[in-house]
Design a protein around this motif. Structure first.
Motif, mmCIF file in Angstrom:
data_model
loop_
_atom_site.group_PDB
_atom_site.id
_atom_site.type_symbol
_atom_site.label_atom_id
_atom_site.label_comp_id
_atom_site.label_asym_id
_atom_site.label_seq_id
_atom_site.Cartn_x
_atom_site.Cartn_y
_atom_site.Cartn_z
ATOM 1 N N GLU A 119 0.836 -1.204 0.000
ATOM 2 C CA GLU A 119 0.000 0.000 0.000
ATOM 3 C C GLU A 119 0.869 1.251 0.000
ATOM 4 O O GLU A 119 0.573 2.237 -0.699
ATOM 5 C CB GLU A 119 -0.927 -0.006 1.211
ATOM 6 C CG GLU A 119 -2.033 -1.053 1.122
ATOM 7 C CD GLU A 119 -2.770 -1.212 2.431
ATOM 8 O OE1 GLU A 119 -2.545 -0.385 3.353
ATOM 9 O OE2 GLU A 119 -3.567 -2.165 2.540
ATOM 10 N N CYS A 121 3.868 1.519 -1.281
ATOM 11 C CA CYS A 121 4.466 1.645 -2.614
ATOM 12 C C CYS A 121 3.461 2.183 -3.624
ATOM 13 O O CYS A 121 3.810 3.012 -4.481
ATOM 14 C CB CYS A 121 5.020 0.299 -3.073
ATOM 15 S SG CYS A 121 6.478 -0.245 -2.145
ATOM 16 N N HIS A 122 2.223 1.742 -3.538
ATOM 17 C CA HIS A 122 1.193 2.239 -4.453
ATOM 18 C C HIS A 122 0.972 3.735 -4.253
ATOM 19 O O HIS A 122 0.825 4.492 -5.218
ATOM 20 C CB HIS A 122 -0.113 1.472 -4.239
ATOM 21 C CG HIS A 122 -0.040 0.040 -4.667
ATOM 22 N ND1 HIS A 122 -0.855 -0.945 -4.138
ATOM 23 C CD2 HIS A 122 0.775 -0.593 -5.551
ATOM 24 C CE1 HIS A 122 -0.557 -2.111 -4.698
ATOM 25 N NE2 HIS A 122 0.429 -1.906 -5.554
ATOM 26 N N ARG A 123 0.949 4.177 -2.989
ATOM 27 C CA ARG A 123 0.787 5.604 -2.702
ATOM 28 C C ARG A 123 1.997 6.387 -3.190
ATOM 29 O O ARG A 123 1.865 7.495 -3.720
ATOM 30 C CB ARG A 123 0.592 5.832 -1.194
ATOM 31 C CG ARG A 123 -0.731 5.330 -0.634
ATOM 32 C CD ARG A 123 -0.990 5.903 0.747
ATOM 33 N NE ARG A 123 0.108 5.666 1.669
ATOM 34 C CZ ARG A 123 0.222 4.582 2.433
ATOM 35 N NH1 ARG A 123 -0.713 3.630 2.382
ATOM 36 N NH2 ARG A 123 1.240 4.444 3.259
ATOM 37 N N LYS A 125 3.944 5.822 -5.713
ATOM 38 C CA LYS A 125 3.961 5.994 -7.170
ATOM 39 C C LYS A 125 2.997 7.064 -7.658
ATOM 40 O O LYS A 125 3.076 7.516 -8.801
ATOM 41 C CB LYS A 125 3.627 4.669 -7.842
ATOM 42 C CG LYS A 125 4.752 3.638 -7.691
ATOM 43 C CD LYS A 125 4.546 2.567 -8.659
ATOM 44 C CE LYS A 125 4.778 1.250 -8.546
ATOM 45 N NZ LYS A 125 4.605 0.242 -9.441
ATOM 46 N N GLU A 126 2.076 7.483 -6.796
ATOM 47 C CA GLU A 126 1.148 8.549 -7.157
ATOM 48 C C GLU A 126 1.797 9.924 -7.120
ATOM 49 O O GLU A 126 1.280 10.876 -7.694
ATOM 50 C CB GLU A 126 -0.071 8.527 -6.223
ATOM 51 C CG GLU A 126 -0.928 7.267 -6.367
ATOM 52 C CD GLU A 126 -2.016 7.187 -5.313
ATOM 53 O OE1 GLU A 126 -2.052 8.089 -4.434
ATOM 54 O OE2 GLU A 126 -2.811 6.225 -5.352
ATOM 55 N N HIS A 127 2.942 10.036 -6.432
ATOM 56 C CA HIS A 127 3.625 11.325 -6.332
ATOM 57 C C HIS A 127 4.432 11.568 -7.601
ATOM 58 O O HIS A 127 5.050 10.656 -8.151
ATOM 59 C CB HIS A 127 4.536 11.347 -5.101
ATOM 60 C CG HIS A 127 3.771 11.294 -3.809
ATOM 61 N ND1 HIS A 127 3.333 12.415 -3.159
ATOM 62 C CD2 HIS A 127 3.364 10.244 -3.062
ATOM 63 C CE1 HIS A 127 2.689 12.065 -2.055
ATOM 64 N NE2 HIS A 127 2.688 10.748 -1.976
ATOM 65 N N ILE A 128 4.460 12.814 -8.022
ATOM 66 C CA ILE A 128 5.069 13.104 -9.317
ATOM 67 C C ILE A 128 6.508 13.605 -9.208
ATOM 68 O O ILE A 128 7.193 13.705 -10.215
ATOM 69 C CB ILE A 128 4.223 14.142 -10.105
ATOM 70 C CG1 ILE A 128 4.106 15.442 -9.298
ATOM 71 C CG2 ILE A 128 2.853 13.574 -10.429
ATOM 72 C CD1 ILE A 128 3.433 16.575 -10.059
ATOM 73 N N SER A 132 8.433 14.853 -2.868
ATOM 74 C CA SER A 132 7.235 14.313 -2.217
ATOM 75 C C SER A 132 7.367 12.814 -1.970
ATOM 76 O O SER A 132 6.840 12.292 -0.979
ATOM 77 C CB SER A 132 5.987 14.619 -3.053
ATOM 78 O OG SER A 132 6.095 14.090 -4.351
ATOM 79 N N GLN A 136 6.979 11.095 1.779
ATOM 80 C CA GLN A 136 6.109 9.935 1.996
ATOM 81 C C GLN A 136 6.900 8.771 2.579
ATOM 82 O O GLN A 136 6.449 8.085 3.496
ATOM 83 C CB GLN A 136 5.475 9.523 0.666
ATOM 84 C CG GLN A 136 4.571 8.318 0.726
ATOM 85 C CD GLN A 136 3.162 8.664 1.169
ATOM 86 O OE1 GLN A 136 2.779 9.831 1.154
ATOM 87 N NE2 GLN A 136 2.410 7.670 1.583
#
Length: 268
Positions: A119, A121-123, A125-128, A132, A136
Motif C-alpha cells: 500500500e 508503494c502504491h501511494r 507511485k502517485e507522487h510526481i 514528495s 512519503q
C-alpha cells in the motif's frame, strides 16, 4: 539526505533512470557499496538480475542485500526507479530483518513485508516528484521505527565507527565498545552477514570510489593512504576483489559500472 531521526538507519534516497534511449539492451556491473538497497520500480519495465544461478526480471519492489562482489545487471528497456539505501544494520532496526538473511541475493520485498508495504508503494507511485516521494517514505519509515521501539546497540555503534574511522583496527574497535572481540565478531556477522573486517574493506573501497568520482584526488597512492591503506598491493587487491577491476581500468571504463559510493560519502 534523510531527516535527522532516520540518519542512523538510512544512508540516502535516490532516483535513477537506466537505458534511457532503449535502442539496444544494456549491461552494467553493479559495484558493492556496503549498503542494502530497496528498489521501487516506477514504470512497468524492470532490469534482469541473476539469482541462484538463473536470470530473471526483478520484482516491482526489490530488496538487494549486501553484495561483496560485482554483479551484472541487464536493462532490456528504459527503467526508472526510486530507491532507499539503508545502512546494513539499519534495515534490522526499522523492519526487524537482519541483512545477513539478504546477503548476496535480492528478494521481492512485498513478499517479505506484506500488504502494508504494498500500500505504501502504491501511494508512493502517485507522487510526481522526488521530494514528495522522500517525504512519503520518511513518514513510512518513521512509523515502522516507532512501532518497533528499538534502541541502537553496539553493532550499530561498531558499524558507525568503521564508517567514520576507515583506518580502525578491529581489536581497537572492541576495546572502544567495551566488549570482547569474539562477541563483536559473532553479533556483527549475525546481523550484517559479514565480519567487521570484511565490512571495513567495503567501506574503504567505497571511499576510494567517492574520491575518484569527485576528482578530489588524482594520485592513486594518495587515495589509498587517505582511505587507510599503507600497502599499495593490499589496496589494489581489495579494489579488484570488490569492483572486479584494477583501479586504472575502472577509471577508464567507469561508464560501464553502477557505482554510487555509499556510506562514507554521506556520514552523519
Amino acid at each position: 539526505m534523510p531527516r535527522e531521526s532516520l540518519k542512523p538507519f538510512v544512508e540516502l534516497f535516490w532516483e535513477g533512470s537506466f537505458n534511457i534511449n532503449a535502442t539496444t539492451p544494456m549491461s552494467m556491473q553493479m559495484i558493492p557499496n556496503g549498503c542494502v538497497e530497496l528498489i521501487i520500480h516506477l514504470n512497468d519495465l524492470h532490469c534482469d538480475l541473476e539469482n541462484s544461478n538463473s536470470w530473471s526480471q526483478t520484482p516491482d519492489y526489490m530488496i538487494i542485500g549486501l553484495i561483496t562482489q560485482p554483479r551484472e545487471v541487464r536493462f532490456q528497456n528504459f527503467v526508472r526507479v526510486f530507491a532507499i539505501r539503508f545502512k546494513p544494520e539499519g534495515i534490522y532496526n526499522i523492519f526487524g530483518i537482519p541483512s545477513a538473511l539478504l546477503l548476496e541475493h535480492y528478494h521481492d520485498m512485498s513478499m517479505v513485508l506484506g500488504s502494508g508495504f504494498q500500500e505504501f508503494c502504491h501511494r508512493l507511485k502517485e507522487h510526481i516528484n522526488v521530494v514528495s516521494m522522500i517525504q512519503q517514505t520518511e513518514n513510512y519509515l518513521l512509523k515502522n521505527l516507532q512501532d518497533r521501539k528499538i534502541e541502537l546497540n553496539y553493532v550499530n555503534r561498531a558499524a558507525q565507527l568503521i564508517r567514520n574511522t576507515k583506518g580502525v583496527k578491529i581489536k581497537d574497535l572492541s576495546n572502544k565498545l567495551l566488549i570482547s572481540q569474539r562477541k563483536l565478531q559473532r553479533e556483527f556477522k549475525d546481523i550484517l552477514g559479514i565480519s567487521p573486517k570484511h565490512y571495513l574493506r567495503l567501506v574503504r573501497i567505497n571511499e576510494v570510489l567517492r574520491l575518484i568520482n569527485d576528482n578530489h584526488f588524482i594520485n592513486l597512492t594518495h587515495i589509498a593512504y587517505h582511505c587507510g591503506y599503507f600497502d599499495q598491493a593490499h589496496f589494489i587487491k581489495d579494489f579488484k576483489n570488490i569492483t572486479g577491476q584494477k583501479p586504472s581500468i575502472f577509471m577508464k571504463d567507469s561508464e560501464h559500472f553502477i557505482s554510487r559510493p555509499g556510506l562514507t560519502h554521506y556520514g552523519d
